[in-house]
Design a protein around this motif. Structure first.
Motif, PDB file in Angstrom:
ATOM      1  N   ALA A 205       0.740  -1.143  -0.033  1.00  0.00           N
ATOM      2  CA  ALA A 205      -0.083  -0.041  -0.012  1.00  0.00           C
ATOM      3  C   ALA A 205       1.007   1.110  -0.003  1.00  0.00           C
ATOM      4  O   ALA A 205       0.556   2.333  -0.664  1.00  0.00           O
ATOM      5  CB  ALA A 205      -1.041  -0.002   1.321  1.00  0.00           C
ATOM      6  N   GLU A 206       1.939   1.195   0.653  1.00  0.00           N
ATOM      7  CA  GLU A 206       2.778   2.376   0.816  1.00  0.00           C
ATOM      8  C   GLU A 206       3.631   2.603  -0.685  1.00  0.00           C
ATOM      9  O   GLU A 206       3.796   3.737  -1.067  1.00  0.00           O
ATOM     10  CB  GLU A 206       3.817   2.343   1.988  1.00  0.00           C
ATOM     11  CG  GLU A 206       4.760   3.432   1.940  1.00  0.00           C
ATOM     12  CD  GLU A 206       5.725   3.234   3.081  1.00  0.00           C
ATOM     13  OE1 GLU A 206       6.698   3.972   3.206  1.00  0.00           O
ATOM     14  OE2 GLU A 206       5.774   2.130   3.736  1.00  0.00           O
ATOM     15  N   ALA A 207       3.965   1.558  -1.271  1.00  0.00           N
ATOM     16  CA  ALA A 207       4.676   1.538  -2.560  1.00  0.00           C
ATOM     17  C   ALA A 207       3.685   1.938  -3.661  1.00  0.00           C
ATOM     18  O   ALA A 207       4.193   2.695  -4.555  1.00  0.00           O
ATOM     19  CB  ALA A 207       5.504   0.312  -2.809  1.00  0.00           C
ATOM     20  N   LEU A 208       2.386   1.425  -3.715  1.00  0.00           N
ATOM     21  CA  LEU A 208       1.605   1.788  -4.946  1.00  0.00           C
ATOM     22  C   LEU A 208       0.251   2.530  -4.577  1.00  0.00           C
ATOM     23  O   LEU A 208      -0.318   2.930  -5.325  1.00  0.00           O
ATOM     24  CB  LEU A 208       1.104   0.193  -5.115  1.00  0.00           C
ATOM     25  CG  LEU A 208       2.109  -0.655  -5.531  1.00  0.00           C
ATOM     26  CD1 LEU A 208       1.152  -2.170  -5.889  1.00  0.00           C
ATOM     27  CD2 LEU A 208       2.723  -0.298  -6.921  1.00  0.00           C
ATOM     28  N   GLY A 209       0.043   3.023  -3.228  1.00  0.00           N
ATOM     29  CA  GLY A 209      -1.059   3.850  -3.105  1.00  0.00           C
ATOM     30  C   GLY A 209      -2.277   3.297  -3.354  1.00  0.00           C
ATOM     31  O   GLY A 209      -2.472   2.075  -3.080  1.00  0.00           O
ATOM     32  N   ASP A 210      -3.119   3.952  -3.884  1.00  0.00           N
ATOM     33  CA  ASP A 210      -4.446   3.599  -4.005  1.00  0.00           C
ATOM     34  C   ASP A 210      -4.537   2.762  -5.186  1.00  0.00           C
ATOM     35  O   ASP A 210      -5.612   2.100  -5.657  1.00  0.00           O
ATOM     36  CB  ASP A 210      -5.572   4.785  -4.272  1.00  0.00           C
ATOM     37  CG  ASP A 210      -5.160   5.887  -5.315  1.00  0.00           C
ATOM     38  OD1 ASP A 210      -4.088   5.665  -6.020  1.00  0.00           O
ATOM     39  OD2 ASP A 210      -5.966   6.802  -5.367  1.00  0.00           O
TER      40      ASP A 210
END
Length: 263
Positions: A205-210
Motif C-alpha cells: 500500500a505504501e509503494a503503490l498507494g490507491d
C-alpha cells in the motif's frame, strides 16, 4: 462439480506442452473468452485450485494453469506440502526468501500471458497468484497484456513479514504503468494469516498507494474443516462454498474484476 476428497484427473482441461524462452512447461487450458493465468498455491494444482480455475472458466474465460511444482491433481497433505515447499525453496526458479527481488519464473509467466492474449484476443489477460505464487501476478504486469492482476495471500518472501517479492525497478515500472493506464491490483488475505501478514499489505500500500486494493477477511470466514488450520487460502482450501460466505463473495469479486478489465 469438483470432488475435493480424491485426486483430480483434470481431464476437462487440455494438456498443452508450452515452450517459451527456451523452457517447456505443461499448461492446463480450458474454456473460451479472454485469457486468465491461474498460478497454483502450494503444494501444487490441488482439487481446490482446479475448482477455482473451473469457476473462472465457467464465467467466460480461457484458463491457463501452468504446472509449477507438485503433483498435478493431488490432494494436499502436510508431508506432501512440506516436501514440495522444500524443493521449491532451493529451486533456481524461485527466490523464496528474497525481498526486493523477483523470482526468475515470472519471466516465463509473462511470456505465457503474452501468448494467451495472442491466442484468445480481447482487451488483455488476467492473472492470479496464490500463496507461494501470490506476488507473481504483480511482476507479470511488466507484460503489457496483463490488465487484471490478483494477489491471493502473497506469501513470499518467507520469513520477512513486510517484504515485497519484486525487484525495486520492476515495482517502479509497474506503478508507472498503473498510473499511466489507470490500472489497479487486487489483493486478498485473512486477518490472522501467519504467512501473509498485515505488514506485507502495508508495504504494498505504501509503494503503490490507491492502486493497491486490499481485501482483508476475518479469520471466522475461513473453512474450519480445512486440513490447514491457519486461515490462509481465500479462494481455495479455506473457501466455504455457500451463498453469502465472505470467501465466496471474494471469489465473485475476483471474477467480476476479470470481467471488468478484460471483457
Amino acid at each position: 462439480m469438483t470432488n475435493l476428497t480424491k485426486t483430480d484427473p483434470l481431464d476437462d482441461f487440455a494438456r498443452k506442452p508450452v515452450t517459451l524462452l527456451g523452457q517447456e512447461r505443461l499448461v492446463y487450458v480450458a474454456g473460451s473468452g479472454p485469457g486468465v493465468v491461474v498460478m497454483t498455491e502450494m503444494p501444487g494444482i490441488s482439487p481446490h485450485v482446479a475448482r477455482f480455475a473451473r469457476w473462472v472458466r465457467d464465467a467466460g474465460f480461457t484458463v491457463y494453469m501452468p504446472h509449477l511444482f507438485g503433483r498435478d491433481g493431488a490432494l494436499p497433505s502436510l508431508g506432501y506440502s512440506l516436501g514440495t515447499m522444500a524443493r521449491a525453496c532451493i529451486s533456481k526458479e524461485f527466490h523464496a526468501f528474497a525481498a526486493n527481488k523477483s523470482s526468475p519464473i515470472t519471466q516465463w509467466l509473462r511470456a505465457l500471458a503474452a501468448q494467451a492474449h495472442q491466442e484468445c484476443g480481447g482487451k488483455g489477460v488476467g492473472a492470479i497468484g496464490m500463496c507461494f505464487t501470490g506476488n507473481f501476478a504483480l511482476s507479470m504486469m511488466l507484460e503489457p497484456a496483463v490488465l487484471a492482476p490478483v494477489l491471493a495471500q502473497p506469501s513470499l518472501p518467507l520469513g520477512k513479514a513486510g517484504g515485497m517479492h519484486i525487484a525495486p525497478d520492476e515495482l517502479a515500472a509497474v506503478k508507472a504503468r498503473m498510473e499511466a493506464e489507470d490500472l489497479t491490483v487486487r489483493a486478498y488475505r485473512f486477518e490472522g494469516d501467519s504467512f501473509c501478514k498485515a505488514q506485507r499489505f502495508a508495504a504494498y500500500a505504501e509503494a503503490l498507494g490507491d492502486r493497491f486494493e486490499a481485501r482483508v477477511l476475518p479469520d471466522s470466514a475461513a473453512n474450519p474443516d480445512a486440513i490447514m488450520k491457519n486461515p490462509h487460502s481465500v479462494v481455495t482450501l479455506h473457501l466455504i462454498d455457500e451463498a453469502d460466505q465472505p470467501t465466496v463473495l471474494a471469489r465473485d469479486e475476483i471474477i467480476d474484476f476479470f470481467r471488468m478489465r478484460l471483457s
